[in-house]
Design an enzyme around this catalytic site. Structure first.
Site, mmCIF file in Angstrom:
data_model
loop_
_atom_site.group_PDB
_atom_site.id
_atom_site.type_symbol
_atom_site.label_atom_id
_atom_site.label_comp_id
_atom_site.label_asym_id
_atom_site.label_seq_id
_atom_site.Cartn_x
_atom_site.Cartn_y
_atom_site.Cartn_z
ATOM 1 N N GLU A 188 0.808 -1.225 0.000
ATOM 2 C CA GLU A 188 0.000 0.000 0.000
ATOM 3 C C GLU A 188 0.840 1.275 0.000
ATOM 4 O O GLU A 188 0.442 2.275 0.594
ATOM 5 C CB GLU A 188 -0.946 0.036 1.207
ATOM 6 C CG GLU A 188 -2.019 -1.020 1.179
ATOM 7 C CD GLU A 188 -3.114 -0.757 2.204
ATOM 8 O OE1 GLU A 188 -2.837 -0.111 3.225
ATOM 9 O OE2 GLU A 188 -4.254 -1.190 1.958
ATOM 10 N N GLU A 257 -6.947 -7.468 -0.446
ATOM 11 C CA GLU A 257 -7.472 -7.362 0.926
ATOM 12 C C GLU A 257 -8.938 -6.970 0.900
ATOM 13 O O GLU A 257 -9.272 -5.815 0.649
ATOM 14 C CB GLU A 257 -6.694 -6.309 1.748
ATOM 15 C CG GLU A 257 -5.288 -6.728 2.101
ATOM 16 C CD GLU A 257 -4.575 -5.719 3.006
ATOM 17 O OE1 GLU A 257 -5.250 -4.949 3.731
ATOM 18 O OE2 GLU A 257 -3.331 -5.698 2.973
HETATM 19 C C1 GAL Z 1 -4.324 -2.253 5.150
HETATM 20 C C2 GAL Z 1 -2.954 -2.898 5.304
HETATM 21 C C3 GAL Z 1 -3.039 -4.145 6.144
HETATM 22 C C4 GAL Z 1 -3.837 -3.894 7.387
HETATM 23 C C5 GAL Z 1 -5.201 -3.341 7.009
HETATM 24 C C6 GAL Z 1 -6.070 -3.004 8.175
HETATM 25 O O1 GAL Z 1 -4.201 -0.910 4.845
HETATM 26 O O2 GAL Z 1 -2.418 -3.215 4.045
HETATM 27 O O3 GAL Z 1 -1.746 -4.570 6.461
HETATM 28 O O4 GAL Z 1 -3.149 -2.991 8.169
HETATM 29 O O5 GAL Z 1 -5.050 -2.162 6.310
HETATM 30 O O6 GAL Z 1 -6.318 -4.108 8.925
#
Ligand code: GAL
Length: 858
Positions: A188, A257
């Site tokens: 990110e 994600e």
């Molecule tokens: C994203 C990040 C993850 C985790 C998630 C929130 O921005 O890539 O590692 O932190 O947010 O749980």
């Protein structure tokens, strides 16, 4: 000789043929590439469902079961970050044992027949301490994190190569016959790269070519990086990614994600995300051309030890994931998503063949169709409004509940609707042992009658390695995170001739801290404290104190609660008492900030390893009848017997303040049961309809953010177990209790209007081919040896309420209980058709549903 001569001349050819054969069979490598539609494995485009399980957030003993549950839930891939600070706590010293055994984790996934997505980072974020970076990195001269900086790039490359080499040595890349089909570099960065100026782009180009040069034989991704250089695939993270498109039409649409809930902070309410909304988001993604989707998290687990990031990330990393922190299925989330995966897999041949054709069915009503020349056809009908709708598609009428997607794997019949849950729900139950002393194996001579012994941690400076500095120091630069704690100590001498400081009169002590938690002691007594929160980590204190004649000591204990893990320059955010620190009386303010302070990193008890049971520290533990309670800075110790059985174990820390807990020397993490979530209205009922955000659905307002703490079974042993607690601000350890977590009731509530239960090859017993397909209620006891022993409720008609409190409506079949009892009691799992054929028709012309609550024998 002659014959040999002839054969021998052929030997080299034979030999190479054998080698070729062996190579192709031993390595059995998969060829993983991609094109504009999908990842391509051995020439075949694939629809892939993935889920995050972070190996150090559970134990090697839990891994096989978690991975099997992921497989049963319909996952193809398990994704994990690699946590640099776990593997290289000291520069050049690598650790890969126990929970850190990455190779074993990857092999366990392979053994279950699943693929791996290895997100090396090595920046992870992940609510992990310092985002996964080792704190020593910060002390390399000239280093600047995550930018075009030579010292940083050298270290990043070294660690990334180290992990890639380790995987290669073990033949774990798909190209070598292993399970790893994908890898991630960075994480990110695109969210924050603007803050790094033009160097950001140079860095990302470098990171891309560095990764590619490591020659893993499988594709690399960068998430949230719209300028990811070829051949790296840029992917999407978020609650919804259907609108995302990659930066080239040679790259597939991938979602790395999909947040299944959200993380918990100390001081915050508990976030959850309704499964209807997750299913909606997933279905929308595949509807609009996606082919790879990963749940973050599929199993969240626990932030053991001091691994939680921050500030203020809680010890539980449950995340409301499909598998809960303890490794139990979070139902109906797990089951409803499993049903979704089965239906999506049925659509795979059509999905990978082409981009979908879109037609509007009305305002915010969308149809997408994948139709191949060979006759495969899959359709997705979405209602993005919150109200229900009726639509016409291919001449047929379909009911679309608000905020839902119907999936038609044959373009005709609805096999799944994201808002209609067929899967069973389960309630869970914490079964408390009546008291911790009940578990005491034997009153060892070291234990008092309360079952506890203790050591008082000295207030202020007690260690030989304390040092002095002029002025106030920043905490992380000082402790290098060797401990949560840093003491700031100063003496004030009142001679009696000062115009402002008067002994016996009130003086205002004011302290400003960058965070995260602060306790102030004057002459050994706690006078006050302050703590930040996840949204404002800073804290300050203004406290009236009384100074004595002569020497007065002010000791400030500053504690970090997990180092920052997110944001531009997160590594520089700092912590601790950077001031000002002032004393004010009689209208005069004395600034102590630049005076000489004495510092102590960590606690004496930490240096003495009080958390480990050892002969060396044995004599320090006091066991008398005056167990100190509600006093700051006390170490407590007891012995106990592990709760019987195999159910997961938790400790309820009610009665304690804040600190850290160890079981047989293993830290189960920070506890902080008395930090409660604000009781203001954040917890009002939340609907799955409409766009989700991380603060939309919250529970436990006004209650402790975290009261229960997971103790993995593998931390426990037969016979005596030792528990050590360090209590920072005051608590009563005799109030804590053990509990085990188990399934309470199985419930399901399925309407006649629901699509049929999804059949699957993996679950042949579910095939209802001889019956006319219709909705089914299917109940399964969580344990293979369990049977359904009681039907607590059954109603066919218009029952109301939720699991645990169903009630009959005015329409209800009189046969319901008997029918369900006959089908289910005494079996491990059962299916009951939701139909008037099974139950008769208690109210003609009305849509009926079947609700069941059952329990399983334990
Ligand atoms: C994203 C990040 C993850 C985790 C998630 C929130 O921005 O890539 O590692 O932190 O947010 O749980």
């Amino acid at each position: 000789m002659k014959r040999c001569h002839h054969l021998c001349s052929l030997l080299p050819i034979w030999f190479s043929l054998v080698i070729l054969f062996l190579n192709s069979h031993i390595s059995n490598g998969d060829n993983v590439t991609y094109d504009q539609r999908a990842l391509v494995i051995n020439g075949v485009r694939r629809v892939l469902i993935s889920g995050s399980i972070h190996y150090p957030r559970s134990t090697p003993e839990m891994w096989p079961d978690l991975i099997q549950k992921a497989k049963d839930g319909g996952l193809d891939i398990v994704e994990t970050y690699v946590f640099w600070n776990l593997h290289e706590p000291v520069k050049g010293q690598y650790e890969f044992e126990g929970r850190k055994d990455l190779v074993k984790f990857v092999k366990t996934i392979a053994a279950a027949g699943l693929y791996v997505h290895l997100r090396i980072g090595p920046y992870a974020c992940a609510e992990w301490n310092y985002g996964g970076f080792p704190v020593w990195l910060h002390f390399i001269p000239g280093i600047k994190f995550r930018t075009d900086n030579e010292p940083f790039k050298t270290e990043m490359q070294r660690f990334t190569a180290k992990i890639v080499d380790l995987m290669k040595q073990e033949n774990l890349y798909a190209s070598q016959g292993g399970p790893i089909i994908l890898s991630q570099i960075e994480n990110e960065y695109g969210n924050i790269d603007a803050a790094y100026g033009p160097a950001a782009q140079r860095y990302i180009k470098w990171a891309a070519s560095m990764a590619v040069s490591l020659d893993t034989g499988v594709p690399w991704v960068m998430c949230q990086q719209s300028d990811a250089p070829d051949p790296i695939i840029n992917t999407c993270n978020g609650f919804y990614c259907d609108q995302f498109s990659p930066n080239s039409n040679n790259k597939p649409k991938m979602w790395t994600e999909n947040w299944t809930g959200w993380f918990l902070s100390f001081g915050g309410a508990v976030p959850y995300r309704p499964v209807q909304d997750i299913a909606f988001a997933v279905a929308r993604f595949f509807q609009r051309g996606g082919t790879f989707q990963n749940y973050y998290m599929y199993h969240g687990g626990t932030n053991f030890g001091r691994t939680a990031g921050g500030p203020f990330i809680a010890t539980s990393y449950d995340y409301d994931a499909p598998i809960d922190e303890y490794g139990l299925l979070n139902q109906p989330k797990w089951g409803h998503l499993r049903d979704l995966h089965r239906v999506i897999k049925k659509c795979e041949p059509a999905l990978v063949a082409m981009d979908p054709a879109y037609t509007s069915l009305g305002q915010n009503l969308e149809a997408h169709v994948y139709k191949t020349s060979s006759g495969a056809c899959a359709a997705f009908l979405a209602n993005i409004n919150t109200q229900d709708a009726t639509v016409k598609f291919n001449g047929k009428t379909y009911q679309l509940p608000g905020w839902s997607v119907s999936i038609l794997p044959d373009c005709k019949n609805v096999a799944y609707n994201t808002a209609q849950i067929n899967s069973q729900e389960t309630t869970s139950e914490m079964r408390y042992l009546s008291s911790i002393s009940e578990g005491t194996t034997q009153p060892l001579s070291k234990l008092s009658s309360s079952g506890w012994s203790y050591v008082k941690e000295p207030v202020g400076i007690s260690k030989a390695d304390a040092f002095t500095r002029n002025g106030l120091v920043e905490q992380i630069n000082t402790t290098a995170d060797a401990s949560d704690y840093l003491w700031y100590s100063i003496s004030i001498n009142i001679r009696g001739d000062e115009p402002y400081l008067v002994s016996g009169a009130q003086t205002l002590l004011h302290v400003e801290s960058l965070g995260h938690v602060l306790w102030a002691f004057v002459n050994g007594m706690l006078v006050g404290g302050g703590m930040g929160s996840a949204s404002n980590v800073k804290t300050s204190l203004s406290q009236l104190i009384i100074l004595d004649d002569g020497k007065n000591t002010i000791d400030l204990l500053s504690a970090t609660v997990g180092l920052q893990n997110y944001g531009a320059f997160f590594d520089l955010s700092g912590a601790g008492v950077t001031g000002p620190v002032t004393l004010s009386a009689n209208g005069v303010t004395l600034d102590l900030s630049s005076q000489q302070w004495t510092y102590q990193i960590g606690l004496k008890g930490e240096d003495l390893s009080l958390f480990v049971d050892s002969d060396d520290s044995d004599s320090l533990w006091v066991s008398d009848s005056t167990l100190p309670t509600n006093e700051p800075l006390v170490w407590y110790k007891t012995q106990f017997k592990a709760p019987a059985g195999n159910n997961p174990v938790a400790i309820d820390f009610t009665g304690m303040g804040k600190g850290e807990a160890w079981i047989n020397g293993e830290s189960i993490g920070r506890f902080w049961p008395n930090y409660t979530a604000s009781s203001s209205n954040g917890c009002s009922l939340c609907s799955y309809k409409g766009a989700y955000s991380s603060s939309k659905c919250l529970k436990n307002c006004g209650k402790p953010s975290q009261q229960l703490y997971h103790v993995p079974r593998s931390f426990l042993q037969e016979g005596a177990n030792t528990m050590v607690l360090f209590e920072e601000l005051g608590g009563n350890p005799t109030k804590i209790s053990f509990a085990t977590k188990q399934t309470g009731s199985l419930c399901a509530h399925v309407s006649e209007m629901h699509p049929p239960q999804v059949n699957s090859v993996a679950y042949p017993e579910m095939t209802v081919s001889k019956q006319k397909p219709g909705p089914l209620v299917r109940l399964t006891c969580p344990g293979p040896d369990q049977i359904i022993n009681e039907i607590k409720f059954a109603s066919f008609g218009n029952p109301q309420g939720t699991c645990g409190s169903y009630s009959h409506g005015e329409c209800s079949s009189t046969d319901a209980l008997t029918v369900v009892q006959q089908a289910c009691v005494g079996t491990n799992n059962c299916s009951v058709a939701v139909s008037i054929k099974a139950f008769g028709d208690p109210c003609k012309g009305v849509t009926k549903s079947l609700a069941i609550e059952a329990t399983c024998s334990s």
